[in-house]
Design an enzyme around this catalytic site. Structure first.
Site, short mmCIF file in Angstrom:
data_model
loop_
_atom_site.label_atom_id
_atom_site.label_comp_id
_atom_site.label_asym_id
_atom_site.label_seq_id
_atom_site.Cartn_x
_atom_site.Cartn_y
_atom_site.Cartn_z
N GLU A 196 10.06 35.05 69.56
CA GLU A 196 11.05 35.59 70.52
C GLU A 196 11.02 37.12 70.65
O GLU A 196 12.06 37.77 70.62
CB GLU A 196 12.45 35.11 70.15
CG GLU A 196 12.55 33.60 70.13
CD GLU A 196 13.90 33.07 69.67
OE1 GLU A 196 14.82 33.86 69.40
OE2 GLU A 196 14.04 31.83 69.58
N ASN A 228 5.57 32.37 69.46
CA ASN A 228 6.53 31.34 69.88
C ASN A 228 7.68 31.99 70.65
O ASN A 228 8.21 33.02 70.22
CB ASN A 228 7.07 30.67 68.60
CG ASN A 228 7.86 29.40 68.85
OD1 ASN A 228 7.37 28.48 69.51
ND2 ASN A 228 9.08 29.34 68.32
N HIS A 285 13.52 24.48 75.22
CA HIS A 285 14.94 24.11 75.21
C HIS A 285 15.34 23.98 76.68
O HIS A 285 15.59 24.98 77.35
CB HIS A 285 15.78 25.18 74.50
CG HIS A 285 15.45 25.31 73.05
ND1 HIS A 285 15.65 24.27 72.15
CD2 HIS A 285 14.94 26.33 72.32
CE1 HIS A 285 15.28 24.67 70.94
NE2 HIS A 285 14.85 25.91 71.02
N GLU A 337 10.02 23.27 70.11
CA GLU A 337 11.44 23.05 69.79
C GLU A 337 12.10 22.22 70.89
O GLU A 337 13.24 22.47 71.29
CB GLU A 337 12.18 24.39 69.62
CG GLU A 337 11.54 25.30 68.59
CD GLU A 337 12.27 26.64 68.42
OE1 GLU A 337 13.42 26.78 68.88
OE2 GLU A 337 11.67 27.54 67.80
N ASP A 368 14.06 20.11 73.33
CA ASP A 368 15.28 19.31 73.50
C ASP A 368 15.69 19.44 74.96
O ASP A 368 15.43 20.45 75.59
CB ASP A 368 16.41 19.68 72.52
CG ASP A 368 16.69 21.17 72.39
OD1 ASP A 368 16.32 21.94 73.29
OD2 ASP A 368 17.32 21.55 71.39
O1 G3I Z 1 23.93 27.12 55.96
C1 G3I Z 1 25.01 27.98 56.33
C2 G3I Z 1 26.26 27.56 55.64
O2 G3I Z 1 26.09 27.75 54.26
C3 G3I Z 1 27.41 28.40 56.18
O3 G3I Z 1 28.60 28.00 55.58
C4 G3I Z 1 27.52 28.27 57.68
C5 G3I Z 1 28.62 29.14 58.27
O4 G3I Z 1 28.23 29.74 59.47
O5 G3I Z 1 26.31 28.67 58.24
C6 G3I Z 1 25.19 27.91 57.84
O6 G3I Z 1 24.06 28.46 58.40
C7 G3I Z 1 23.84 28.16 59.76
C8 G3I Z 1 22.49 27.51 59.88
O7 G3I Z 1 22.18 27.31 61.24
C9 G3I Z 1 22.43 26.14 59.19
O8 G3I Z 1 23.29 25.25 59.81
C10 G3I Z 1 23.87 29.45 60.53
O9 G3I Z 1 25.18 29.99 60.53
C11 G3I Z 1 23.41 29.23 61.93
O10 G3I Z 1 23.26 30.50 62.56
C12 G3I Z 1 22.08 28.53 61.93
O11 G3I Z 1 21.71 28.27 63.27
C13 G3I Z 1 20.33 28.07 63.47
C14 G3I Z 1 19.82 29.07 64.49
O12 G3I Z 1 18.46 28.82 64.75
C15 G3I Z 1 19.98 30.50 63.99
O13 G3I Z 1 19.46 31.40 64.89
C16 G3I Z 1 20.12 26.66 63.96
O14 G3I Z 1 20.43 25.73 62.90
C17 G3I Z 1 18.67 26.46 64.38
O15 G3I Z 1 18.53 25.22 65.03
C18 G3I Z 1 18.27 27.55 65.35
O16 G3I Z 1 16.93 27.37 65.69
C19 G3I Z 1 16.39 28.31 66.62
C20 G3I Z 1 14.95 28.54 66.25
O17 G3I Z 1 14.84 28.95 64.91
C21 G3I Z 1 14.29 29.55 67.18
N1 G3I Z 1 14.47 29.19 68.57
C22 G3I Z 1 15.84 28.90 68.97
C23 G3I Z 1 16.46 27.85 68.07
C24 G3I Z 1 17.86 27.49 68.53
O18 G3I Z 1 18.74 28.58 68.42
#
Ligand code: G3I
Length: 301
Positions: free
Chosen positions: A127, A169, A205, A232, A234
């Site tokens: 990105e 990516n 996406h 990715e 969806d």
């Molecule tokens: O694991 C912690 C947890 O301990 C905490 O209590 C909680 C509170 O906010 O957060 C949890 O972490 C979260 C994590 O996902 C796991 O669920 C993060 O806040 C959250 O920001 C994170 O989001 C991820 C996101 O990337 C971050 O940018 C998504 O799961 C994930 O699907 C998403 O994936 C991205 C790709 O890497 C890149 N392309 C876009 C895609 C979608 O945004």
């Protein structure tokens, strides 16, 4: 064949999913993941904040859980991601200049070296382009270290794991537009100057319609000599979801160097897109019409 992975393999492709370490105790989730998919991406566990929480101290526990499960079940791994403006550890967010550049290169080197031989393809840089309609680089602390930060990351990754395919990516690059054209020009430049790059990931996406030039866009990158992958995928649930999944599958099958598709999660309830129900299995783990649509597309012809 009767599963996504086996059907894709018959066409010389893979079919993958993202796995979250926190869900690995869920037997419904793991049963589907093991049965259907043959390429695995860690949803968050191999990112910069996860692997280098404090500077110079690397933690691979959760990444290893996913990688070891995948490899011991005969699957390949897509590494995600070595360099990104987001999900940086706090210590890195406040860095700049040559200190940040050195920290970035050290991060790429350490993580790619640790996983050397285990990763089929790395999303080396994620990105890095903006959504400004002009194809600009995204402003970030990494970009401000100098425009050559992307090629520096790719060179470091190649040195650390010469056997891994190295990918760029991004999202909103699924059709032909200013952003995808900027990525295209970067890849063409890298290939002409010998900067190591092997593949381009299109996150895909998607909403409720597919860009009309989706396949043509994959084809123009493929024509540069790089592999292309949907990394990715969806698709927003609507009247058209199953049909769109078939179109996306067919587009990849029609492009010689489109080597695989990864959906960003297993069940709708596992998706980061709350309420979109964008995946192939419902919250109970049942196959959706979109699943059947993909399977039939993979098995056609
Ligand atoms: O694991 C912690 C947890 O301990 C905490 O209590 C909680 C509170 O906010 O957060 C949890 O972490 C979260 C994590 O996902 C796991 O669920 C993060 O806040 C959250 O920001 C994170 O989001 C991820 C996101 O990337 C971050 O940018 C998504 O799961 C994930 O699907 C998403 O994936 C991205 C790709 O890497 C890149 N392309 C876009 C895609 C979608 O945004």
């Amino acid at each position: 064949a009767s599963t996504l992975g086996a059907s894709a393999a018959e066409k010389g492709r893979y079919y993958g999913t993202a796995i979250a370490a926190g869900r690995m105790g869920d037997s419904t989730y793991m049963t589907i993941a093991n049965r259907e998919f043959n390429m695995i991406t860690a949803e968050n566990e191999m990112k910069m904040d996860a692997t280098e929480p404090s500077q110079g101290r690397f933690t691979f526990t959760n990444g290893d859980r996913i990688v070891n499960w995948a490899l011991s079940n005969g699957k390949r791994v897509r590494g995600h991601t070595l360099a990104w403006h987001a999900q940086q550890p706090g210590w890195m967010q406040s860095m700049s200049g040559s200190a940040l550049r050195n920290a970035l290169i050290n991060h790429v080197t350490q993580v790619a070296s640790y996983y050397r031989g285990k990763v089929y393809a790395w999303d080396v840089v994620n990105e890095a382009f903006a959504d400004d309609g002009r194809g600009s680089r995204r402003d970030s602390n990494l970009q401000r270290t100098g425009n050559d930060w992307i090629e520096a990351a790719f060179r470091a990754a190649r040195a650390a794991d010469p056997g891994a395919k190295l990918c760029y990516n991004d999202y909103n690059t699924d059709g032909i537009n200013a952003k995808s054209t900027a990525v295209y020009n970067m890849v063409r430049d890298f290939r002409s100057r010998g900067v190591p790059i092997d593949c381009v990931g299109f996150q895909a996406h998607l909403g409720t319609s597919l860009p009309s030039d989706f396949q043509a866009n994959l084809q123009r990158f493929s024509d540069l000599g790089v592999e292309v992958q949907l990394t990715e995928l969806d698709i927003q649930q609507g009247s058209n979801q199953a049909n769109m999944y078939a179109q996306v599958t067919n587009a990849c099958l029609a492009v010689a160097r489109c080597t695989g598709i990864t959906v960003w999660g297993v069940r709708d309830s596992d998706s980061w897109r709350t309420g979109a129900n964008p995946l192939l299995f419902d919250a109970s783990g049942n196959k959706k019409p979109a699943y059947t649509s993909v399977l039939n597309a993979l098995n056609a012809g």
